[in-house]
Design an enzyme around this catalytic site. Structure first.
Site, short mmCIF file in Angstrom:
data_model
loop_
_atom_site.label_atom_id
_atom_site.label_comp_id
_atom_site.label_asym_id
_atom_site.label_seq_id
_atom_site.Cartn_x
_atom_site.Cartn_y
_atom_site.Cartn_z
N ASP A 705 0.78 -1.28 -0.06
CA ASP A 705 -0.21 0.11 -0.06
C ASP A 705 0.91 1.33 -0.03
O ASP A 705 0.54 2.09 -0.84
CB ASP A 705 -0.79 -0.16 1.41
CG ASP A 705 -1.96 1.08 1.28
OD1 ASP A 705 -2.59 1.16 0.33
OD2 ASP A 705 -1.71 2.17 2.17
N LYS A 709 1.57 4.23 -2.89
CA LYS A 709 1.43 5.83 -2.77
C LYS A 709 2.81 6.26 -3.17
O LYS A 709 2.59 7.34 -3.76
CB LYS A 709 1.28 5.98 -1.29
CG LYS A 709 0.01 5.50 -0.54
CD LYS A 709 -0.05 5.79 0.84
CE LYS A 709 -1.39 5.38 1.49
NZ LYS A 709 -1.66 5.77 2.78
#
Length: 845
Positions: A705, A709
């Protein structure tokens, strides 16, 4: 005859299968008995019959025999599916066998004679319409309706005009009174095959392209009908071809003249001559989708006013050539144009556009590219003497040309339309090859290169705001229509925030945000005027209690959901709406299609932006080409204005050199727990129980995750990178991997010692552990020991932080800190993006 009667025409797709015929018959049943029916052959049947004739001409017996078997099989299959009455089915089957036998006999004759005359071809293809009309009549009788078959040759009488066939409307009207009126007076439905009629010598003839539509219009005039409706597979006439302009909308209504211009310049839905029998009787024409009953379609009539939109629609003719005759000796010489067009007429060519310089030194016109060579030969022959005397310099052709027609009844006496047209084309870097405008000012025709045609159509569609042309509720620029893709925690939080801030948004900012659709794996709910606040709250409560938008035994795949959106969402009359992606799915293809259909995008979902670079580039380029927004602030920092800060630095001329960030509230919680001396596995268990992690905690602990980003930020800075380029350190090893969350957390105990040791070593050095993303020359994501006195060292719990090092902030970075986890925080970031787009759209309009 009564004007209560309506004429319904069903095209090839509308009667192309048993289910399609059932749908068509339902349309008839709802209006019976005040209706007369015209039907086409099943889609593909006319081409099948024509192919059989040409196979016979080549002597290909296998080819036409195979075609005859296919013809027979398609019709007998339909009969078996629809007709349960045995005598009726046997009679129809016999008619199919007779038609097939006759077809083979005709093909045998063609093969022997090696000749396929126009009369033979017309007789061959007519059986498609005739058989389908008989089957349709029988099916109506199966439903208990009183219906009768009338052959078109008894009604449609033609004569020769200027070398082509044209209906003799007086004879048609007399025939209708004689053959149809007695049935209609008995409230009996008449069914007639389209496309065919009787020629001047009593022979069977066909009416050419759009022939069945033409048949319906002739019948409507002959019966003085209330209206004629063409049931097709499209929703109506559109502002442009959606293949070229995805934002194209269905036109609610058009004047006869507007529709005729669109039809002449390439709108395939309608043939220009279809309106001719209707105009002087002022019979309205409707174009509707047979399969989408709730869509009203397009109304074409004499009483349609220009309205507030000077331009109604665009259309294009492709594969054209521009022929030019040039020469100084033409100046002031009368008859040059007349001789040119006489030569073309004698050679069998029809011109679609004419343009002439005021100096008379050149004249150009446009015709199909396939005819260019023959047309030039005819002109060179006509001007042979002038060329020898150097009065005509040359006759040449520019190929790969497309004609674009800008059409609208309101263009007349409206200044600035031409200027806006050319300004829009110039902004899109489209070069105009030639132009023409008639004195009626109904149409501006522009010749452009084929390569520029699509860009020209999109630019003109945007300039005249044709995606607003359906009676949209908002014309002031204050409204945004939202589709929420995903209605989990973030979606519900966003809905509540929109409701809570409604007074502020309307009163202080003058904005009106309306949720018109909610979609998830159970389906899509649409409320075109916007859901009421009470409805949104009720649906949110339903979802929180474990309910679904729709009861469905198994969830939809993304492909199935995208297909539903194509049918139900893309064509809604909304001006530049916003699709809000609140899922955690691989939605890149869906977002791409939404952009192509004129939607702005706001996303909190990182996955569609972490796709391969080439797909990311395509999303960005599509948004740029369509002048749409793709905003994704919530992907990088939830509610933190990270992307906004980067944009402002760029606007100020600064250059970002490195970004350091803690981008995971979940992993921040775990690092704080280690700093406080807690066991790693216990901290993960607590985070899982509190809902900080994903349902599968491996999604967080893998670091993927954070890697996504980091990749999104790198790409925002203009770096070209793939997810696989990132040096990623996960928080667990393969040895403890387990798909069951409880077992996985139990196995994490094996890592407690190692994680405690790393935390202790950092503490001895005056540092603490943080899970950090570094975006510089390369991208690294993993555990870092940072000084306790540093901004990152001071982070606690789920807080996020980003430190931006730029040319101006080289030694003292620009630091943004704030909450990084939670549905409310993420929803707030999404709402900021929505408001930004709405404000921008208001300024734009």
């Amino acid at each position: 005859m009564t004007s209560r009667l309506e004429v319904y025409k069903f095209g090839g797709v509308a009667v192309g299968s048993a289910d399609a015929i059932r749908t068509a018959a339902e349309h008839v049943r709802l209006i019976a008995p005040h209706v007369a029916i015209v039907v086409s052959a099943m889609n593909g049947v006319t081409d099948l019959l024509l192919g059989a004739g040409h196979a016979a001409l080549r002597g290909d017996r296998v080819g036409y025999f195979t075609a005859s078997k296919q013809f027979e099989l398609r019709h007998t299959d339909i009969i078996h599916s629809l007709i349960k009455n045995r005598p009726r089915a046997e009679a129809l089957t016999g008619a199919v066998q007779d038609a097939t036998h006759e077809m083979r006999a005709m093909c045998d004759s063609i093969a022997v004679l090696r000749e396929l005359t126009t009369r033979a071809q017309d007789a061959l293809v007519a059986r498609g319409e005739r058989l389908l009309a008989r089957i349709f009549t029988s099916y109506l009788e199966e439903l208990g309706l009183d219906a009768t078959y009338i052959d078109a040759t008894e009604i449609i009488a033609t004569e020769r005009r200027l070398g082509s066939l044209w209906p003799n409307l007086t004879r048609c009207e007399r025939a209708a009174k004689k053959h149809l009126a007695p049935h209609l007076e008995k409230n009996r439905i008449v069914v007639m095959p389209g496309f065919i009629g009787t020629g001047p010598d009593g022979e069977l003839v066909t009416l050419g392209r759009g022939g069945t539509d033409f048949s319906a219009a002739i019948l409507a005039r002959s019966l003085n009908a209330k209206s004629v409706t063409l049931f097709k597979e499209v929703d109506g006439l559109m502002t442009a071809d959606p293949k070229n302009v995805p934002q194209a909308r269905v036109l609610a209504e058009l004047h006869y003249r507007e529709a005729a211009e669109l039809a002449y310049y390439g709108a395939k839905v309608l043939h220009p001559r279809t309106m001719i029998p209707l105009v002087d009787r002022k019979i309205p024409l409707f174009v509707r989708n047979t399969f989408r009953d709730r869509y009203p379609g397009t109304r074409i009539a004499d009483d349609v006013k220009p309205g507030e939109y000077p331009v109604k629609a665009l259309t294009a003719i492709h594969k054209q050539a521009l022929i030019a005759i040039e020469g100084k000796g033409m100046i002031g010489v009368p008859g040059v144009a007349a001789r040119a067009f006489t030569a073309l007429s004698n050679a069998g060519h029809s011109v679609s556009m004419i343009s002439q310089a005021s100096s008379e030194s050149s004249i150009c016109f446009v015709l199909p590219e396939a005819e260019a060579k023959h047309a030039i030969e005819a002109l060179e022959h006509a001007f042979e003497l002038e060329q020898k005397l150097k009065l005509v310099d040359r006759v040449n052709a520019t190929r790969d040309v497309a004609l674009i027609a800008v059409v609208g009844l309101g263009m007349r006496h409206r200044p600035g339309i031409a200027a806006r047209t050319f300004s829009a084309l110039s902004s899109a870097h489209v070069n105009v090859v030639a132009i023409a405008q008639g004195s009626s000012e109904l149409n501006i025709t522009i010749a452009v290169t084929e390569a520029d045609a699509k860009a020209a159509l999109i630019a003109l569609h945007d300039e005249f705001q044709l995606d607003k042309i359906r009676a949209l509720a908002d014309v002031t620029g204050r409204e945004s229509k939202l589709t929420l893709l995903g209605f989990g925690q973030i979606g519900r939080a966003l809905a509540r925030q929109i409701i809570a801030q409604e007074d502020h948004l309307r009163g202080e900012l003058g904005l009106d945000l309306r949720v018109i659709a909610i979609a998830d794996r159970s389906g899509i709910r649409i409320e075109e005027k916007g859901f009421k606040s009470s409805t949104l709250l009720r649906v949110a409560k339903q979802k929180e209690s474990g309910g679904k938008l729709f009861d469905r035994s198994s969830p939809l795949t993304l492909v199935q959901l995208q297909s539903m959106m194509q049918k139900e969402l893309w064509l809604l009359p909304a001006y530049r709406p916003i699709l809000v992606d609140l899922t955690s799915e691989e939605t890149a293809p869906l977002l791409q299609e939404a952009l192509e259909n004129g939607f702005h995008i706001v996303t909190a979902n990182k996955k569609p932006l972490a796709v391969p670079q080439i797909e990311f580039d395509r999303l960005i380029q599509t948004a740029r080409d369509r002048r749409l927004e793709l905003r994704y602030e919530a992907t990088a920092g939830a509610g933190l204005p990270v992307l906004d800060t980067l944009a402002k630095l760029a606007d100020a001329g600064d250059r970002v050199e490195q970004i350091l960030g803690c981008f995971s509230g979940t992993l921040g919680f775990l690092m704080t727990a280690l700093e406080d001396g807690r066991k790693f596995s216990e901290a993960v268990h607590e985070a899982w129980k509190l809902g900080y992690t994903e349902p599968d905690p491996r999604d967080d602990l893998s670091g993927m995750d954070v890697a996504r980003k980091a990749l999104i930020l790198a790409r925002t800075l203009g770096r070209r990178a793939e997810l696989s380029d990132i040096r990623l350190e996960p928080l667990f090893s393969k040895e403890v991997d387990d798909p069951d969350p409880a077992r996985f957390i139990e196995k994490l105990r094996a890592l407690d010692g190692e994680m405690a040791r790393r935390a202790e070593l950092a503490k001895r050095d005056g540092k603490t552990l943080r899970y950090v993303a570094k975006i510089g020359k390369d991208i690294r994501v993993g555990i870092e020991a940072v000084p306790l006195a540093s901004p990152m060292g001071g982070l606690r719990g789920t807080a996020n932080q980003v430190a931006i090092y730029s040319k101006r902030y080289k030694t003292n970075p620009l630091v943004v800190t704030g909450p990084g986890a939670g549905a409310d925080v993420t929803a707030a970031g999404v709402l900021n993006d929505i408001v930004a787009i709405t404000v921008q759209e208001r300024r734009r309009r």
